[in-house]
Motif scaffolding. Structure first.
Motif, PDB file in Angstrom:
ATOM      1  N   ASP A  31       0.730  -1.310   0.007  1.00 32.33           N
ATOM      2  CA  ASP A  31      -0.020  -0.215  -0.072  1.00 32.33           C
ATOM      3  C   ASP A  31       1.025   1.262   0.129  1.00 32.33           C
ATOM      4  O   ASP A  31       1.654   1.437   0.938  1.00 32.33           O
ATOM      5  CB  ASP A  31      -0.906  -0.060   1.347  1.00 32.33           C
ATOM      6  CG  ASP A  31      -2.046  -0.890   1.186  1.00 32.33           C
ATOM      7  OD1 ASP A  31      -2.186  -1.597   0.117  1.00 32.33           O
ATOM      8  OD2 ASP A  31      -2.638  -1.502   2.268  1.00 32.33           O
ATOM      9  N   GLY A  32       0.631   2.120  -0.864  1.00 32.01           N
ATOM     10  CA  GLY A  32       1.341   3.209  -0.936  1.00 32.01           C
ATOM     11  C   GLY A  32       2.762   3.162  -1.596  1.00 32.01           C
ATOM     12  O   GLY A  32       3.170   1.976  -1.790  1.00 32.01           O
ATOM     13  N   ASP A  33       3.500   4.319  -1.923  1.00 33.80           N
ATOM     14  CA  ASP A  33       4.571   4.298  -2.664  1.00 33.80           C
ATOM     15  C   ASP A  33       5.840   3.998  -1.718  1.00 33.80           C
ATOM     16  O   ASP A  33       6.970   3.679  -2.086  1.00 33.80           O
ATOM     17  CB  ASP A  33       5.088   5.569  -3.361  1.00 33.80           C
ATOM     18  CG  ASP A  33       4.058   5.614  -4.436  1.00 33.80           C
ATOM     19  OD1 ASP A  33       3.461   4.602  -5.001  1.00 33.80           O
ATOM     20  OD2 ASP A  33       3.625   6.693  -5.041  1.00 33.80           O
ATOM     21  N   ASP A  34       5.550   4.540  -0.388  1.00 30.36           N
ATOM     22  CA  ASP A  34       6.882   4.543   0.507  1.00 30.36           C
ATOM     23  C   ASP A  34       6.879   3.396   1.316  1.00 30.36           C
ATOM     24  O   ASP A  34       7.957   2.690   1.572  1.00 30.36           O
ATOM     25  CB  ASP A  34       6.425   5.557   1.526  1.00 30.36           C
ATOM     26  CG  ASP A  34       6.527   7.134   0.800  1.00 30.36           C
ATOM     27  OD1 ASP A  34       6.096   8.100   1.496  1.00 30.36           O
ATOM     28  OD2 ASP A  34       7.340   7.043   0.003  1.00 30.36           O
ATOM     29  N   ARG A  35       5.735   2.636   1.771  1.00 29.42           N
ATOM     30  CA  ARG A  35       5.917   1.441   2.664  1.00 29.42           C
ATOM     31  C   ARG A  35       6.968   0.503   2.116  1.00 29.42           C
ATOM     32  O   ARG A  35       7.464  -0.144   2.873  1.00 29.42           O
ATOM     33  CB  ARG A  35       4.285   0.809   2.643  1.00 29.42           C
ATOM     34  CG  ARG A  35       4.329  -0.219   3.761  1.00 29.42           C
ATOM     35  CD  ARG A  35       2.972  -0.442   4.126  1.00 29.42           C
ATOM     36  NE  ARG A  35       2.256   0.718   4.734  1.00 29.42           N
ATOM     37  CZ  ARG A  35       1.056   0.767   4.987  1.00 29.42           C
ATOM     38  NH1 ARG A  35       0.147  -0.393   4.717  1.00 29.42           N
ATOM     39  NH2 ARG A  35       0.710   1.953   5.500  1.00 29.42           N
ATOM     40  N   PRO A  36       6.659  -0.144   0.742  1.00 34.30           N
ATOM     41  CA  PRO A  36       7.785  -1.140   0.533  1.00 34.30           C
ATOM     42  C   PRO A  36       9.194  -0.829   0.615  1.00 34.30           C
ATOM     43  O   PRO A  36       9.914  -1.463   1.245  1.00 34.30           O
ATOM     44  CB  PRO A  36       7.380  -1.369  -1.010  1.00 34.30           C
ATOM     45  CG  PRO A  36       6.151  -0.865  -1.179  1.00 34.30           C
ATOM     46  CD  PRO A  36       5.766   0.094  -0.414  1.00 34.30           C
ATOM     47  N   SER A  37       9.653   0.566   0.387  1.00 29.68           N
ATOM     48  CA  SER A  37      10.872   0.852   0.444  1.00 29.68           C
ATOM     49  C   SER A  37      11.271   1.054   1.916  1.00 29.68           C
ATOM     50  O   SER A  37      12.358   0.513   2.397  1.00 29.68           O
ATOM     51  CB  SER A  37      11.143   2.324  -0.233  1.00 29.68           C
ATOM     52  OG  SER A  37      10.242   3.186   0.213  1.00 29.68           O
ATOM     53  N   ALA A  38      10.588   1.521   2.668  1.00 32.53           N
ATOM     54  CA  ALA A  38      10.971   1.756   4.148  1.00 32.53           C
ATOM     55  C   ALA A  38      10.738   0.318   4.917  1.00 32.53           C
ATOM     56  O   ALA A  38      12.030   0.185   5.475  1.00 32.53           O
ATOM     57  CB  ALA A  38       9.580   2.480   4.828  1.00 32.53           C
ATOM     58  N   GLY A  39       9.825  -0.672   4.450  1.00 34.43           N
ATOM     59  CA  GLY A  39      10.099  -2.032   5.077  1.00 34.43           C
ATOM     60  C   GLY A  39      11.320  -2.648   4.597  1.00 34.43           C
ATOM     61  O   GLY A  39      11.897  -3.329   5.219  1.00 34.43           O
ATOM     62  N   GLN A  40      11.801  -2.472   3.358  1.00 36.27           N
ATOM     63  CA  GLN A  40      12.764  -3.093   2.611  1.00 36.27           C
ATOM     64  C   GLN A  40      14.037  -2.572   3.371  1.00 36.27           C
ATOM     65  O   GLN A  40      15.055  -3.443   3.564  1.00 36.27           O
ATOM     66  CB  GLN A  40      12.752  -2.972   1.207  1.00 36.27           C
ATOM     67  CG  GLN A  40      13.763  -3.723   0.390  1.00 36.27           C
ATOM     68  CD  GLN A  40      13.574  -5.265   0.758  1.00 36.27           C
ATOM     69  OE1 GLN A  40      12.409  -5.660   0.348  1.00 36.27           O
ATOM     70  NE2 GLN A  40      14.668  -5.997   1.422  1.00 36.27           N
ATOM     71  N   ARG A  41      14.098  -1.313   3.635  1.00 37.58           N
ATOM     72  CA  ARG A  41      15.461  -0.709   3.998  1.00 37.58           C
ATOM     73  C   ARG A  41      15.466  -1.236   5.525  1.00 37.58           C
ATOM     74  O   ARG A  41      16.667  -1.672   5.863  1.00 37.58           O
ATOM     75  CB  ARG A  41      15.296   0.876   4.310  1.00 37.58           C
ATOM     76  CG  ARG A  41      15.473   1.611   2.953  1.00 37.58           C
ATOM     77  CD  ARG A  41      15.706   3.093   3.161  1.00 37.58           C
ATOM     78  NE  ARG A  41      14.613   3.407   3.934  1.00 37.58           N
ATOM     79  CZ  ARG A  41      13.536   4.354   3.605  1.00 37.58           C
ATOM     80  NH1 ARG A  41      13.229   4.386   2.039  1.00 37.58           N
ATOM     81  NH2 ARG A  41      12.656   4.914   4.273  1.00 37.58           N
ATOM     82  N   ILE A  42      14.604  -1.464   6.287  1.00 42.21           N
ATOM     83  CA  ILE A  42      14.529  -2.092   7.604  1.00 42.21           C
ATOM     84  C   ILE A  42      15.004  -3.368   7.604  1.00 42.21           C
ATOM     85  O   ILE A  42      15.932  -3.761   8.242  1.00 42.21           O
ATOM     86  CB  ILE A  42      13.219  -1.725   8.472  1.00 42.21           C
ATOM     87  CG1 ILE A  42      13.079  -0.386   8.933  1.00 42.21           C
ATOM     88  CG2 ILE A  42      13.302  -2.542   9.771  1.00 42.21           C
ATOM     89  CD1 ILE A  42      11.830   0.093   9.281  1.00 42.21           C
ATOM     90  N   ALA A  43      14.296  -4.233   6.605  1.00 38.31           N
ATOM     91  CA  ALA A  43      14.658  -5.563   6.553  1.00 38.31           C
ATOM     92  C   ALA A  43      16.226  -6.011   6.265  1.00 38.31           C
ATOM     93  O   ALA A  43      16.799  -6.621   6.743  1.00 38.31           O
ATOM     94  CB  ALA A  43      13.655  -6.279   5.833  1.00 38.31           C
ATOM     95  N   ASN A  44      16.508  -5.092   5.101  1.00 35.51           N
ATOM     96  CA  ASN A  44      17.962  -5.126   4.787  1.00 35.51           C
ATOM     97  C   ASN A  44      19.002  -5.034   6.100  1.00 35.51           C
ATOM     98  O   ASN A  44      20.191  -5.765   6.171  1.00 35.51           O
ATOM     99  CB  ASN A  44      18.319  -4.138   3.653  1.00 35.51           C
ATOM    100  CG  ASN A  44      17.721  -4.427   2.627  1.00 35.51           C
ATOM    101  OD1 ASN A  44      17.268  -5.544   2.232  1.00 35.51           O
ATOM    102  ND2 ASN A  44      17.562  -3.587   1.453  1.00 35.51           N
ATOM    103  N   ALA A  45      18.629  -3.840   6.783  1.00 36.01           N
ATOM    104  CA  ALA A  45      19.558  -3.616   8.013  1.00 36.01           C
ATOM    105  C   ALA A  45      19.424  -4.701   9.023  1.00 36.01           C
ATOM    106  O   ALA A  45      20.507  -5.226   9.513  1.00 36.01           O
ATOM    107  CB  ALA A  45      19.016  -2.472   8.515  1.00 36.01           C
TER     108      ALA A  45
END
Length: 424
Positions: A31-45
């Motif tokens: 949902d939304g443009d930001d959520r995947p990128s935000a979640g992926q950044r955290i997951a990568n870390a």
């Protein structure tokens, strides 16, 4: 009844979630443009360390403490992931810790078992626990219990998180929660301890029946009333006639008490650092000493939250002077968000001049999406609650300096007549 209204509201919210079986982590990751990128950044870390700390909390949980937390987690042998990041309504996770935890879970499909400890979307220095596929380690209760223990009542975010990890590893979360909240419950109405439901999962967890008809009826109703009123307050920044003003006054007093403790600790730490600094190798030592003296003066004379936050800004300026850092100041809109991530142009409504202000990532995202960022408020002469920067600059050093965005707080204090009040 306990004077810490935020803790009481947290208990009621937890009971509501348990009684009604609320499940928010199924919110779509896409949902939304930001959520995947935000979640992926955290997951990568989280793939390189079990602890992810947003820059906004870097001062509260510095790299050294992050490494200690990571080592602590590894020693437990449990699949624990810690995510400490500001959560606000309208952000990539809609300010919901359950949504954040659910997205983290979705990013680790290969892990059958996972425990996620996150910051609370409603109260910035509280934590929430989530566990999959079942509540084997009673993670939700264990993490909640950490915030009610006497030993962590005044603890910083790093110590609170460490205690939460320990309680999860102990596996007696429900018992610890009941013990920690027994006096709060007894003080409220003399009834039995506020036992939580057996489920600790945001998704996929096994539920258990909540005993007591009062829990199913009275507590959800009360919690809904309190939480709805609080949400309305955050949206409008205006008082609601539905909820007694004493509740909000007490909540603000609790905020001030927490920030005062933090400011006292940071000013004390700055003083110790200046004493330990080598004059020959610390060019900024005199400025750090000046910032320390100013922060102590502001703290001693603080008349409310804006002044206490000013002491934090001065302490930050002193630390930067010691290290020779040219880092950005605290977030212009709300310095409690932590150090800013970038500078951006911003124009106040009804004004033609455009200001260059330092903002945290959440506030930058809000501006980009044409949303109002969360702001620190102050009281105008007519009694209205306004954004602190709306006060006349000649009446508030914080409005004049923007806590470092517009001018150094130290220089702002130096230019302020000593008889003029700091804020308000």
């Amino acid at each position: 009844m306990s004077t810490d209204v935020k803790r009481l509201i947290t208990v009621l919210a937890a009971l509501l979630l348990a009684a009604l079986g609320t499940d928010t982590a199924h919110a779509a990751d896409g949902d939304g443009d930001d959520r995947p990128s935000a979640g992926q950044r955290i997951a990568n870390a989280l793939r390189t360390s079990p602890v992810h700390v947003d820059e906004a909390y870097a001062d509260a949980v510095p790299p050294s403490r992050q490494r200690q937390l990571a080592d602590r987690i590894r020693r437990t042998g449990l699949p624990i992931k810690v995510v400490l990041t500001p959560l606000t309504k309208g952000d990539a996770f809609d300010g919901d810790s359950g949504v954040l935890a659910g997205i983290v879970r979705d990013r680790f499909p290969d892990r059958r078992e996972l425990i996620v400890i996150t910051t609370d979307g409603d109260f910035s220095h509280s934590l929430e626990g989530y566990e999959w596929p079942s509540d084997a380690h009673q993670a939700r209760d264990a993490v909640a219990a950490a915030g009610f223990l006497a030993e962590t009542r005044d603890a910083g975010l790093a110590d609170l998180t460490a205690k939460a990890v320990d309680l999860v590893a102990e596996g007696k979360g429900r018992q610890r929660y009941e013990e920690a909240t027994r006096d709060l419950d007894a003080a409220a109405d003399g009834s039995a301890p506020p036992a939580r439901s057996g489920t600790g999962s945001a998704v996929g967890g096994s539920g258990s029946a909540v005993t007591g008809w009062w829990l199913l009826i009275a507590v959800p109703a009360l919690a809904l009333t309190v939480l709805a009123a609080r949400a309305a307050l955050l949206r409008s920044r205006a008082s609601s006639p539905v909820v007694p003003q004493l509740v909000f006054a007490s909540a603000r007093a609790a905020d001030e008490a927490r920030v005062r403790r933090r400011a006292e600790a940071e000013v004390l730490e700055l003083g110790e650092s200046t004493q330990a600094a080598d004059v020959a190798t610390t060019p900024g030592l005199q400025r750090a000493l000046d910032a320390y003296a100013a922060a102590g003066k502001v703290l001693d004379g603080a008349r409310g939250l804006p002044d206490l936050v000013g002491a934090l800004a001065l302490a930050q300026e002193g630390r930067d002077a010691l290290t020779g850092s040219r880092g950005l100041p605290l977030c212009f809109f709300n310095p409690l968000h932590g150090r800013a991530a970038l500078r951006t142009g911003w124009r106040r409504i009804g004004r033609r001049d455009r200001l260059d202000v330092a903002v945290c990532q959440d506030c930058a995202d809000a501006l980009r999406d044409h949303r109002a960022p969360e702001v620190l408020t102050d009281t105008a002469r007519d009694g209205r609650t306004v954004a602190y920067f709306e006060l006349p600059a000649d009446r508030s050093v914080w409005a004049a300096t923007g806590y470092g965005s517009l001018m150094s707080p130290l220089e702002g204090l130096d230019g302020l007549d000593s008889r003029r009040p700091m804020a308000g």
